[in-house]
Structures are given as C-alpha cells and as structure tokens.
Design a protein around this motif. Structure first.
Motif, PDB file in Angstrom:
ATOM      1  N   ARG A   1     -16.853 -12.957  23.620  1.00 61.22           N
ATOM      2  CA  ARG A   1     -15.441 -13.158  23.278  1.00 61.22           C
ATOM      3  C   ARG A   1     -14.574 -12.198  24.082  1.00 61.22           C
ATOM      4  O   ARG A   1     -15.027 -11.158  24.556  1.00 61.22           O
TER       5      ARG A   1
ATOM      6  N   GLN B   1     -11.383 -18.750  17.247  1.00 63.60           N
ATOM      7  CA  GLN B   1     -10.809 -17.426  17.035  1.00 63.60           C
ATOM      8  C   GLN B   1     -11.801 -16.389  16.516  1.00 63.60           C
ATOM      9  O   GLN B   1     -11.690 -15.206  16.851  1.00 63.60           O
ATOM     10  N   THR B   2     -12.763 -16.814  15.696  1.00 70.81           N
ATOM     11  CA  THR B   2     -13.671 -15.836  15.088  1.00 70.81           C
ATOM     12  C   THR B   2     -15.143 -16.195  15.258  1.00 70.81           C
ATOM     13  O   THR B   2     -16.007 -15.491  14.745  1.00 70.81           O
ATOM     14  N   ASN B   3     -15.417 -17.290  15.986  1.00 72.11           N
ATOM     15  CA  ASN B   3     -16.799 -17.718  16.237  1.00 72.11           C
ATOM     16  C   ASN B   3     -17.561 -18.022  14.952  1.00 72.11           C
ATOM     17  O   ASN B   3     -18.776 -17.867  14.886  1.00 72.11           O
ATOM     18  N   THR B   4     -16.853 -18.449  13.905  1.00 73.00           N
ATOM     19  CA  THR B   4     -17.519 -18.885  12.668  1.00 73.00           C
ATOM     20  C   THR B   4     -17.529 -20.408  12.629  1.00 73.00           C
ATOM     21  O   THR B   4     -16.724 -21.063  13.282  1.00 73.00           O
ATOM     22  N   ASN B   5     -18.441 -20.946  11.837  1.00 75.95           N
ATOM     23  CA  ASN B   5     -18.638 -22.391  11.836  1.00 75.95           C
ATOM     24  C   ASN B   5     -19.163 -22.818  10.475  1.00 75.95           C
ATOM     25  O   ASN B   5     -20.109 -22.230   9.954  1.00 75.95           O
TER      26      ASN B   5
ATOM     27  N   ASN C   1     -27.256 -17.033  13.760  1.00 76.43           N
ATOM     28  CA  ASN C   1     -25.888 -16.513  13.756  1.00 76.43           C
ATOM     29  C   ASN C   1     -25.523 -16.018  15.152  1.00 76.43           C
ATOM     30  O   ASN C   1     -26.350 -15.464  15.864  1.00 76.43           O
ATOM     31  N   ALA C   2     -24.258 -16.195  15.523  1.00 72.16           N
ATOM     32  CA  ALA C   2     -23.759 -15.773  16.842  1.00 72.16           C
ATOM     33  C   ALA C   2     -24.597 -16.389  17.961  1.00 72.16           C
ATOM     34  O   ALA C   2     -24.930 -15.727  18.949  1.00 72.16           O
TER      35      ALA C   2
ATOM     36  N   ASN D   1     -11.887 -25.488  10.794  1.00 74.52           N
ATOM     37  CA  ASN D   1     -13.172 -25.034  11.343  1.00 74.52           C
ATOM     38  C   ASN D   1     -13.096 -24.859  12.859  1.00 74.52           C
ATOM     39  O   ASN D   1     -13.669 -23.920  13.417  1.00 74.52           O
TER      40      ASN D   1
ATOM     41  N   ASN E   1     -11.333 -21.653  13.460  1.00 71.55           N
ATOM     42  CA  ASN E   1     -12.219 -20.519  13.210  1.00 71.55           C
ATOM     43  C   ASN E   1     -13.238 -20.349  14.330  1.00 71.55           C
ATOM     44  O   ASN E   1     -13.568 -19.224  14.714  1.00 71.55           O
ATOM     45  N   SER E   2     -13.726 -21.471  14.847  1.00 72.59           N
ATOM     46  CA  SER E   2     -14.687 -21.400  15.943  1.00 72.59           C
ATOM     47  C   SER E   2     -14.063 -20.757  17.168  1.00 72.59           C
ATOM     48  O   SER E   2     -14.683 -19.931  17.845  1.00 72.59           O
TER      49      SER E   2
END
Length: 612
Positions: free
Chosen positions: A418, A110-114, A138-139, A104, A107-108
């Motif tokens: 980013r 590299q892709t800003n997902t959580n 989101n975002a 996680n 991902n945070s």
C-alpha cells in the motif's frame, strides 16, 4: 509528484467517489423500501382490526352475511398486502446487500479488507509457491481479489491461482475479464444477488446434489400419479354428497381420507428424506434462479462468457431451477401442522410434490451440477476482473510463446504493498539463465523476488498485473523463501531446507518450464557449508538448464558469473550511507553489491562490530 502519479491518484479518487456514491444511493433505496414495508405491515394490522369489527357487526346485526362477505374481501386484501410487503422487504434486502458490496470495494481500496473469504483454508506450506508469495490468507492476493460467494467459486479461484493455465485458456480469460470489467454494473449487481451464498451451508448444497443425483425409485409411482389426480375430487365429491344428499357418503369420505393417510404413511421414509432436503433449500434455489437469469439475460461477446452462457440457455437453467424451487417450496407446505394435514389428506400433497420432483430429476439432474459450475466460473472471472476495475493503471500481460524463458516487465511493483510502491524493470527474453541478486539487508531483494512471482501468478491466471508492461511465458513458479522448522513433524530448519531443495530440484527435472525463486539458501548451517552448498545447488541447476533468481548476501556466489558468463547474470540492490543514516532506493541494478549494512544495523541497537 510527477504527472503520471497525479493521473493515477485522480483516477483512483474517481473510482472511490463512484463506489461511495453508489453505496449512498443503495442506502437511500433500502430506506425507501423499509418505510414501504413498515407501512404495509401497519395496513395488515388495520385489516386484522376490520376483521374483528366485522365479527362485532355480525353479532350486533345478527347477520352472518356481513362476516362472510367481509372475511372474503378482507382476506383477499390481507393476502395482497402480505405479497406487497414481501416484495418490498426483498427490495430492501437487495439494496442493503448492494450497499455492502459497494462499501466492500471501498474497504478493499482503502484498507485492504474484504468481506469475502480470505482463502486461509487453501494455505499450504508444501505448495510450490503459494505460501512464499502470500497467495492465500490474510493480507494475501486471494484476499485482495476474491469476490466469490459460493464455496465452488472459492475453490475455482483458488485452483486458478494455484497453477498456471495454458496460453489459450489465459487469453480466453483475459477476453472475458475485459468484458466483465467494462460492465461493472452487471458485476456488482450479480455479486449482490449472490451475497446470500456467503452464509450458505456448504453441506446443505452437497446434500441437495446427492439427493437430486440419486433417484428415489418410488414403488407404484404410475398408479399413485393417476390416483393423486382424482383423489381430491373423490374426497370433495363424497363430502358434498354426504352433507347434501346421502349421509352414507360421509362414511365413504372418511374411508377415502383414511386410505389417503395410509398411502402417505407407507411412503413416510421418502417424505421424510425429501422434507429434510426441502428445509430452507427452496428459497436458496429461488435466489440461484435469479443469478442464473442475470447471466442468461446478458448479451455476451467474449468467447468464454458466451460458451458458459450457452450451457445455461440450452438447458433453460433459470427456468428449470425456478421450477424446482417452487416444487420444493410447495413440499415444505406439508411440514406446516394444520395446513399440511389438510393438504395431505385431500391432495396427498407431499407425495404429489415428491413425484413431480422425481420427474424433474429425471429430466434435469445431469445438467444440475454443470449449471452451478457455470456460476463458480463466473465468480472466478469476476474476481480476477477486480484489478481491471479497481486498478486501471495495471496492465494485461502478453503471453509469450518462445522456446526459451521470457519474463519481461516494465515498472513492475508488488500488488499488496500500500502507499508508495517502488517499481523496477526486469528483462529475460527467450533465454535460459540464472540471475544472482546480491544486496544488503532490507534493500529489497526478497520483495523483488515476490514481486516477480506474484505478478506471474496473476498473469497466468488471466488477470491484469501491477506493472506498466509485462510479457511472460507459461511457466511454473517454484519458490524457496520462507523455510521454517516444524515441531509437529520434528523437522529442523536445515532439514526443512533440504526437503525444499529436493522438491525444487525434482520440479526442475520433471515439471513444465520451472522458474525458481530462491531467497538465501541453506540458512540453517555454517557460512562455509552455506557457500559451498549454495554453489553446488546452483551449478546443479545450471546443469539441468534451470531458470530463475537466487537472492543472497554471499558475494562469493556472484563469482559464478565468471565461471558461467553465458548463463549467470549478476544484479544487486544497494544502499547509501549519509552521516550514519541508511538510505534505500529499492532499485535493482546490474552487477554486484559493494555496500552492506549488517554492522550499521547492529550499531543502531547498541552493538559495535570491530573489523579484524
């Protein structure tokens, strides 16, 4: 690429490599414990086979001793294998969760997902700034930093981002964050132990709090407690006496069993109520006891963490929660049909556990919710520690204590952008002023306002900010940026703008040290009304000693600096046009913008604008 950028990129790559390696190691451990659990599962089958073989030998040899001895030994072995397999499965699940936590973080970065909550439920367009500054959803900033698994932890973090703390609180959080960031292994392990709570039924925990907070007032508790202690001896004794000595005692044993059943039936409502809470709660409390132990066992140095920990240690929270989880798990045994029947008839099992739980409640219920609030506080601290761990180039802001407003930043950039971020400097030192920012479309005005706003929110929550340096007063951000109409509320864009303006003016007058961020006022009206209205609003803000920034395309607004030279400052973002191509540097400069690009943008979509 300059030397500073190279260093930042190298550090970031090291962080990514560390998380990647940690995830791989966790996976290897999970695979190891999975194999062990599977092996012990096969051994259990082997034990079962041996039990069948002992029955076969008993029949063949006509010797009951073989089966009796064999069953005792094999059942003991079976129980040991079950315990070992359960432990290996717990270890496997821990390392699977540890792998998820490390992935996680990757991902945070590299892709800003959580995998944690994005905070969408906290979105509120009528809040002073959260909607305009992308605090929730989101975002969002919340999505970037949130590492809270419990609903209470999510609420706590949202509250910290929704309003500025006072200076002592901010400084105490900074100190705590520094300690947690320096001990990332503890943070990651604690997140792993709490990951189960992301799937937790929030209402279930609320029901537990209500249940533990309200005594059952069990009638006859004293004599029932005394009777429960002797009941199994009475029943066992009369059974043995009836079998080996006097058959009459068998009838007495039946009467005692019947009496025990009547007692249980008379208290059926209590048992049902407690049983509803016991369902799945015992294992959840066991998990929380592990988390409390992880907090208690750490030697905390920062004042805030040490105080939170002291609340747990004084009340022996991990020990008490573990005791409660065992009682609730034992209560759940009575829900198993045959086993429950035997336990209840001989030991009045369900009633016994309920009485013990009631005693626990009387001794501990006042500390229960406070203990869970400690976990929520640590989750919020772990969340605002994320920038310190994942973005070491960011900085801890200085919290100014000046009479006027202070917002000073060097190389400040937007934390949610980013790739290549363009940073800027800004300087408002112990002053009262309004900055007018003019510039072309897409030149960076709105982004700069959001950059100052979102970093201020981070700073006043106690976190690091996306800047080389920052000093900021404790201020209340109020924004006027994304104004939308509402069909549900029958609100036009202009009416929505008026409502927001009214809120802003009221906030400047009544809230503590408001710093406003206004992006293009009164867009929902004609250009003359827009200019006159915007000018009137700014002059009213000046009269109220309002402080903040106003971004606008209207160059006439910049003339207010001539009228109020001691209060109004002009800044701008510009563009360069080379061979019909627009070049943006996104850098803020002193003065007024002279170059605009609307006609060039229209030309790019096939519309030529002729000058009059």
């Amino acid at each position: 690429m300059d030397g500073k950028s190279t260093i930042i990129k190298t550090v970031q790559q090291d962080i990514i490599s560390n998380y990647t390696r940690a995830a791989e190691l966790a996976k290897q451990e999970a695979d190891k414990y999975k194999k062990l659990a599977n092996t012990y599962s096969l051994l259990r089958l082997g034990i079962f086979g041996l039990m069948i073989f002992s029955v076969y030998l008993t029949i063949q040899q006509d010797n009951f001793t073989i089966m009796a001895v064999g069953f005792v030994i094999l059942l003991a072995g079976f129980a040991w294998l079950v315990a070992r397999q359960g432990e290996y499965e717990r270890q496997r699940n821990y390392y699977l969760d540890l792998e998820r936590i490390n992935l996680n973080e990757l991902n945070s970065l590299q892709t800003n997902t959580n995998l944690y909550n994005s905070g969408q439920q906290y979105s509120n367009e009528k809040h002073f700034y959260s909607s305009d500054l992308d605090i929730f959803g989101n975002a969002s900033l919340y999505n970037l930093i949130n590492r809270a698994a419990t609903s209470a932890g999510n609420d706590k973090l949202a509250a910290w981002l929704n309003a500025p703390a006072d200076k002592p609180t901010i400084l105490s959080r900074q100190e705590a964050v520094k300690e947690i960031a320096a001990n990332n292994d503890w943070k990651v392990n604690t997140q792993t132990k709490l990951l189960f709570a992301t799937k937790e039924d929030t209402d279930q925990m609320k029901r537990l709090f209500v249940y533990l907070g309200v005594p059952l007032e069990l009638s006859g508790e004293k004599w029932l407690s005394a009777y429960i202690k002797i009941a199994p001896y009475l029943l066992f004794g009369t059974i043995l006496a009836g079998v080996f000595f006097y058959p009459l005692f068998v009838l007495i044993a039946v009467a005692i069993a019947f009496f025990n059943t009547l007692i249980l039936l008379s208290k059926g409502s209590y048992i049902l109520k407690a049983g509803a809470v016991a369902d799945k709660i015992g294992s959840v409390l066991t998990n929380y006891a592990i988390v409390f132990k992880a907090i208690e066992s750490n030697q905390w140095q920062s004042e805030k963490c040490a105080k939170l920990n002291e609340k747990l240690r004084v009340n022996q929270t991990s020990k008490n929660i573990e005791e409660l989880s065992k009682l609730i798990n034992k209560l759940s045994y009575s829900l198993i049909m045959i086993v429950g029947f035997i336990l209840n008839v001989f030991f009045l099992w369900a009633l016994k556990q309920i009485i013990l739980i009631e005693k626990w409640k009387r001794n501990n219920r006042h500390n229960f919710e406070e203990a869970f609030d400690v976990i929520a506080e640590f989750e919020a601290l772990m969340s605002i520690a994320v920038p310190s761990i994942n973005y070491p180039e960011w900085t801890y802001p200085v919290i100014a204590d000046t009479e006027g407003y202070t917002v000073i930043a060097k190389n400040i950039a937007h934390p949610l952008i980013r790739g290549k971020r363009v940073d800027n400097d800004y300087d408002l030192k112990d002053a009262y002023s309004i900055d007018i920012i003019t510039g072309s479309n897409m030149a960076g005005k709105s982004t700069f306002l959001r950059t100052i706003g979102i970093n201020t929110v981070l700073a006043l929550a106690g976190a690091k900010v996306c800047a080389a340096a920052m000093e900021v007063s404790v201020i209340t951000i109020v924004s006027y940026m994304r104004i939308k109409d509402s069909l549900n509320e029958s609100t036009s864009t202009f009416k929505a703008e008026l409502d927001r303006l009214q809120m802003l003016l009221a906030a400047v007058e009544h809230e503590h040290r408001v710093f406003f961020l206004i992006d293009e006022m009164l867009r929902g009206t004609n250009s003359m009304d827009k200019y006159l209205g915007s000018k009137a609003v700014i002059e009213q803000l000046i009269s109220k000693k309002g402080v903040g920034m106003v971004a606008t395309h209207d160059l006439q607004i910049a003339r207010l600096e001539d009228k109020y030279p001691a209060y109004v400052r002009n800044y701008y973002f510009d563009i360069q046009v080379l061979k019909g191509e627009m070049l943006f540097d996104y850098k803020i400069k002193h003065g007024e913008c002279k170059t605009f690009n609307a006609s060039l943008l229209l030309k790019q979509i096939g519309i030529n604008v002729e000058s009059e």
